[in-house]
Write a protein that holds these residues in place. Structure first.
Motif, mmCIF file in Angstrom:
data_model
loop_
_atom_site.group_PDB
_atom_site.id
_atom_site.type_symbol
_atom_site.label_atom_id
_atom_site.label_comp_id
_atom_site.label_asym_id
_atom_site.label_seq_id
_atom_site.Cartn_x
_atom_site.Cartn_y
_atom_site.Cartn_z
ATOM 1 N N LEU A 285 -9.687 -6.343 -4.951
ATOM 2 C CA LEU A 285 -9.178 -5.240 -5.764
ATOM 3 C C LEU A 285 -9.952 -3.946 -5.500
ATOM 4 N N PHE A 286 -11.210 -4.099 -5.064
ATOM 5 C CA PHE A 286 -12.005 -2.929 -4.709
ATOM 6 C C PHE A 286 -11.629 -2.385 -3.336
ATOM 7 N N TYR A 292 -5.429 0.613 1.937
ATOM 8 C CA TYR A 292 -4.091 1.202 1.774
ATOM 9 C C TYR A 292 -4.117 2.700 2.087
ATOM 10 N N GLN A 293 -5.165 3.369 1.619
ATOM 11 C CA GLN A 293 -5.290 4.793 1.907
ATOM 12 C C GLN A 293 -5.584 5.038 3.387
ATOM 13 N N ALA A 294 -6.429 4.169 3.986
ATOM 14 C CA ALA A 294 -6.780 4.350 5.394
ATOM 15 C C ALA A 294 -5.585 4.102 6.303
ATOM 16 N N LEU A 305 -1.893 2.239 -7.913
ATOM 17 C CA LEU A 305 -0.657 1.601 -8.362
ATOM 18 C C LEU A 305 -0.243 0.444 -7.457
ATOM 19 N N SER A 306 -0.703 0.451 -6.208
ATOM 20 C CA SER A 306 -0.321 -0.620 -5.281
ATOM 21 C C SER A 306 -0.855 -1.975 -5.715
ATOM 22 N N VAL A 360 3.190 -4.870 0.334
ATOM 23 C CA VAL A 360 1.910 -4.834 -0.384
ATOM 24 C C VAL A 360 2.114 -5.222 -1.847
ATOM 25 N N ARG A 361 3.124 -4.670 -2.474
ATOM 26 C CA ARG A 361 3.366 -4.973 -3.889
ATOM 27 C C ARG A 361 3.689 -6.450 -4.082
ATOM 28 N N ALA A 362 4.494 -7.004 -3.178
ATOM 29 C CA ALA A 362 4.840 -8.425 -3.291
ATOM 30 C C ALA A 362 3.611 -9.296 -3.109
#
Length: 491
Positions: A285-286, A292-294, A305-306, A360-362
Motif C-alpha cells: 500500500l506504501f 503508479y505515479q512512476a 484512489l487507485s 490496477v483497480r481490479a
C-alpha cells in the motif's frame, strides 16, 4: 434476570462501542496526512515540522501497547477501554482547538497514547464476550474500522481541509466518541482479571522505550536516511532495549508481557503471520501508489484512489470468512488465500500492468479480498486456544507485532526503492522490485500458515472454567435479550 437501560444487549453494546471507537482510531491514522501542508502554512512552520503531528501520534501509540494488557486485567477492560475512549475524544477536541503547533503535537501524542490502549483492550472485550465458534461473525465488525476507515482517511481529510478547515479533522471525533461513551457506560459489563503480582517496572522501562524508539526509526529512516544521527541512535538503542526486554520478560515470574504465550502453536503461528502479512500489506500500500505515479505519471490523488478498491475487497472478505471458516477450517482457508495473494502481488509488479487503471483497480480489490480473508482467518484462529485470563496479554502482544510488522514492511520497501533507484524518480524498476519483495513476504506467510489447525473449533464452551455462552450475537441482538448471569470474573 438483569436488565439493560439500553435497547441493546450487552453483546450488541460491545460490538457497537468497539466499532465506533476503532473507526475513530483508524480514521485518525490517515486523515491528517493530506492536511499537513495546510497546517504548516497556518502556523507559519515548515512541512517537516508539521510532520511531527503524525510522528507524535504513531510513537505515542507504540508506547501504550506494552501496558494495555496489564491495565485491562488489573483495572478492568470496561474501565480502561472507556477511559481511553474518553481521553481520545477529549484529545481530539484539543487538537481541533489548537492555536499553535506545539499544542497540536502534544494533543496528538495524547491521542496516540489513548489509541494504543483502545485496540488491544477493545479486542479483548470482543473476544471475551464471544466464544471461538461465534467469532466468525465478528469479522464483519473487525473489518470496518481496520479496512474502510484508514482508506477513507485521505479523501475525507482532503475534502474537509479544502471545504471546511483542518480543525474539523479532529472535531468529527467528538460526537462519535461521546455517543460511544454513553452506550459503553450503560451497556458494557466489567471484567477484572485481577492478580496479586506487582507491576513489572523493569519490563516497562525496557519494552516501552524500545517500541517507541523503533517506531520512530522505522518511520523516519526511509525518508530522512538511516545514517542521520537521530534515526541511527533510535534504531540502535531501540534494538538494544528490545533484546534486553525479551531477556528480562523470559526470566521474570510475572512479566509485563507474557512471552510464554508464543509457545502455544496456534497463537505462535498467528503471531508470525501477523508480522508477515502486515509487512506485506502495508508495504504494497506504501509502494504501489509510487509505482503508479512512476509508470503513468499519475497525480498523487489518482494514485491514492487507485488503492481504494483494496478496502472494498476487505469488506467482502469479512463475508467470506464468516461463511467459509466454519466449513473449511483455518489452514484450508488461509493457505490458498495467501497463495492467491502472492500471485496478485506478483501481477502488480509485472511490467505494463500498472499502465492500465482498471487492471490496477481490479487487482487491488483482489488484494483486499484474498489477503483480507487470510488475515481475518489468522486473527480468529490464533486466539481459539487462548484461555480467558490470558486474552488481554495475548491481544497486546498481537497488536505490538502487527504494528511493528507494518512499519518494517514500509521501511523495507523504502530501502529497496532507495537502493535500486538508478534511473531517476520516474524509473518504475525499483518500485517493481519493492512490490516483488512484498509478494515474497506473503509467500513466506503461506508456508507458515501450514502450521495452522486444519479444522475450526467446534461449538461449545472452549475452556473448562468458562461458563457456557448464550445465543449468537445476531439472534440476541435481534431479540434484545440479556444473559441471565454475569460472566466469570465480573466485578
Amino acid at each position: 434476570m438483569t436488565t439493560s437501560p439500553l435497547p441493546l444487549s450487552p453483546r450488541a453494546a460491545v460490538v457497537t462501542v468497539y466499532v465506533a471507537a476503532m473507526c475513530m482510531n483508524g480514521l485518525d491514522s490517515t486523515i491528517v496526512n493530506p492536511a499537513l501542508f495546510t497546517i504548516a502554512e497556518d502556523f507559519g512552520r515548515p512541512v517537516s515540522a508539521a510532520n511531527a503531528v503524525e510522528t507524535a501520534f504513531l510513537v505515542a501509540l507504540a508506547l501504550a501497547l506494552p501496558v494495555a494488557g496489564w491495565l485491562g486485567d488489573r483495572l478492568g477492560t470496561k474501565r480502561v477501554f472507556l477511559g481511553a475512549l474518553a481521553v481520545f475524544t477529549a484529545a481530539s477536541a484539543l487538537c481541533g482547538l489548537a492555536q499553535n503547533l506545539p499544542t497540536l503535537i502534544t494533543a496528538r501524542a495524547v491521542q496516540g497514547l489513548a489509541g494504543g490502549l483502545l485496540t488491544p483492550v477493545g479486542m479483548t472485550l470482543l473476544f471475551r464476550t464471544f466464544a471461538p465458534h461465534e467469532r466468525g461473525k465478528l469479522s464483519k465488525a473487525l473489518i470496518v474500522p481496520t479496512a474502510l476507515m484508514p482508506a477513507l482517511g485521505p479523501p475525507l481529510g482532503g475534502l474537509l481541509t479544502e471545504h471546511a478547515s483542518w480543525h474539523w479533522l479532529f472535531f468529527v471525533n467528538v460526537p462519535v466518541g461521546a455517543a460511544a461513551l454513553l452506550i459503553g457506560a450503560l451497556g458494557l459489563r466489567e471484567h477484572v482479571e485481577g492478580g496479586t503480582g506487582r507491576f513489572d517496572r523493569t519490563g516497562f522501562w525496557l519494552a516501552t522505550p524500545a517500541l517507541g524508539l523503533l517506531t520512530y526509526a522505522l518511520g523516519y529512516g526511509p525518508s530522512h536516511g538511516w545514517t542521520r544521527p537521530a534515526v541511527a541512535t533510535a534504531a540502535v538503542l531501540g534494538t538494544v532495549l528490545l533484546v534486553a526486554a525479551v531477556v528480562h520478560l523470559r526470566r521474570t515470574e510475572e512479566p509485563l508481557l507474557r512471552l510464554r504465550l508464543f509457545a502455544d502453536r496456534d497463537y505462535g503461528t498467528a503471531s508470525v503471520l501477523a508480522v508477515l502479512t502486515a509487512a506485506g500489506l502495508m508495504g504494497v500500500l506504501f509502494v504501489f501508489p509510487l509505482l503508479y505515479q512512476a509508470a503513468l505519471g499519475a497525480s498523487a490523488l489518482d494514485a491514492g484512489l487507485s488503492v481504494f478498491p483494496e478496502a472494498l475487497g476487505l469488506m467482502l472478505a469479512s463475508q467470506v470468512v464468516d461463511r467459509l471458516l466454519p466449513r473449511l477450517g483455518p489452514r484450508r482457508l488461509a493457505v490458498p488465500a495467501l497463495l492467491l495473494a502472492t500471485a496478485v502481488f506478483a501481477l502488480l509488479a509485472v511490467d505494463g500492468v500498472a499502465d492500465h487503471a482498471w487492471a490496477v483497480r481490479a487487482l487491488m480489490f483482489l488484494v483486499g479480498l484474498v489477503l483480507g480473508t487470510a488475515v481475518l482467518t489468522v486473527q480468529l484462529a490464533g486466539f481459539d486456544s487462548i484461555a480467558p485470563p490470558d486474552m488481554g496479554q495475548a491481544m497486546g502482544l498481537f497488536q505490538i507485532l502487527r504494528t511493528l510488522g507494518g512499519a518494517a514492511g514500509i521501511a523495507v520497501c523504502a530501502a529497496v526503492i532507495g537502493g535500486g533507484g538508478h534511473g531517476g524518480a520516474a524509473d518504475p524498476g525499483p518500485f517493481r522490485a519493492a512490490v516483488w519483495g512484498t509478494a515474497g513476504l506473503v509467500a513466506v506467510a503461506a508456508a507458515v500458515a501450514l502450521r495452522l489447525p486444519a479444522a475450526a473449533r467446534p461449538p461449545g464452551p472452549p475452556f473448562e472454567d468458562e461458563s457456557p455462552h448464550g445465543p449468537s450475537f445476531d439472534d440476541e441482538a435481534a431479540e434484545g435479550r440479556v444473559d441471565d448471569d454475569e460472566p466469570s470474573g465480573a466485578r
